[in-house]
Design a protein around this motif. Sequence first.
Motif, PDB file in Angstrom:
ATOM      1  N   CYS A  97       4.283  25.462  56.832  1.00  0.00           N
ATOM      2  CA  CYS A  97       5.457  25.780  56.198  1.00  0.00           C
ATOM      3  C   CYS A  97       5.724  27.178  56.612  1.00  0.00           C
ATOM      4  O   CYS A  97       4.726  28.096  56.387  1.00  0.00           O
ATOM      5  N   PHE A 131       7.708  29.307  55.202  1.00  0.00           N
ATOM      6  CA  PHE A 131       7.660  30.442  54.086  1.00  0.00           C
ATOM      7  C   PHE A 131       6.342  30.590  53.352  1.00  0.00           C
ATOM      8  O   PHE A 131       6.090  31.537  52.865  1.00  0.00           O
ATOM      9  N   CYS A 132       5.390  29.629  53.401  1.00  0.00           N
ATOM     10  CA  CYS A 132       4.166  29.846  52.970  1.00  0.00           C
ATOM     11  C   CYS A 132       3.512  30.773  53.944  1.00  0.00           C
ATOM     12  O   CYS A 132       2.764  31.536  53.426  1.00  0.00           O
ATOM     13  N   HIS A 136       3.950  26.444  46.968  1.00  0.00           N
ATOM     14  CA  HIS A 136       4.899  25.618  47.648  1.00  0.00           C
ATOM     15  C   HIS A 136       5.569  24.517  46.811  1.00  0.00           C
ATOM     16  O   HIS A 136       4.600  23.817  45.998  1.00  0.00           O
ATOM     17  N   HIS A 146      10.679  24.562  51.726  1.00  0.00           N
ATOM     18  CA  HIS A 146       9.894  25.293  50.776  1.00  0.00           C
ATOM     19  C   HIS A 146      11.213  25.815  50.004  1.00  0.00           C
ATOM     20  O   HIS A 146      11.877  26.703  50.327  1.00  0.00           O
TER      21      HIS A 146
HETATM   22 ZN    ZN Z   1       5.586  26.591  51.769  1.00  0.00          ZN
END
Ligand code: ZN
Length: 114
Positions: free
Chosen positions: A4, A6-7, A46, A98
């Motif tokens: 992910c 954004f993670c 998340h 996310h």
């Molecule tokens: Zn994420």
Amino acid sequence: MSDCIFCKIVKEEIPSTRVYEDEFVIGFRDLNPLAKEHLLFIHRDHSKDINDLSDANPAQLSDVFKAISSYSKSSGLASSGFRVVTNLGSDGCQTVFHTHFHVLGGEKLGGFGS
Ligand code: ZN
Ligand code: AMP
């Protein structure tokens, strides 16, 4: 989630321009701004979209909105006003899975009644 983006931004594995961070939430500039000020606020944990987050961890909503309140007041964005948008799924044109909240402002925004 390991794949992910954004993670990865949370873990600082890929760069972002952060404007806000606390224990639970980060805020950073959108790569492709749709307004003079275009930030994204995300929870560090998340979840894939607003329904996923609301069902599993509704307290995270207040974490995110407290962060938006704090940032918008300290940056001055709140005095001129802003808009919060979250997209879900295909018709919502969600592209990053996310949960994220677009914070748009810094100029008079079109649409939604204008
Ligand atoms: Zn994420
Ligand atoms: P959405 O269409 O609601 O899923 O929005 C995803 C947003 O993430 C878009 O506005 C993108 O411009 C933005 N975005 C994608 N990758 C990045 C990144 N690495 N850094 C900052 N913003 C990003």
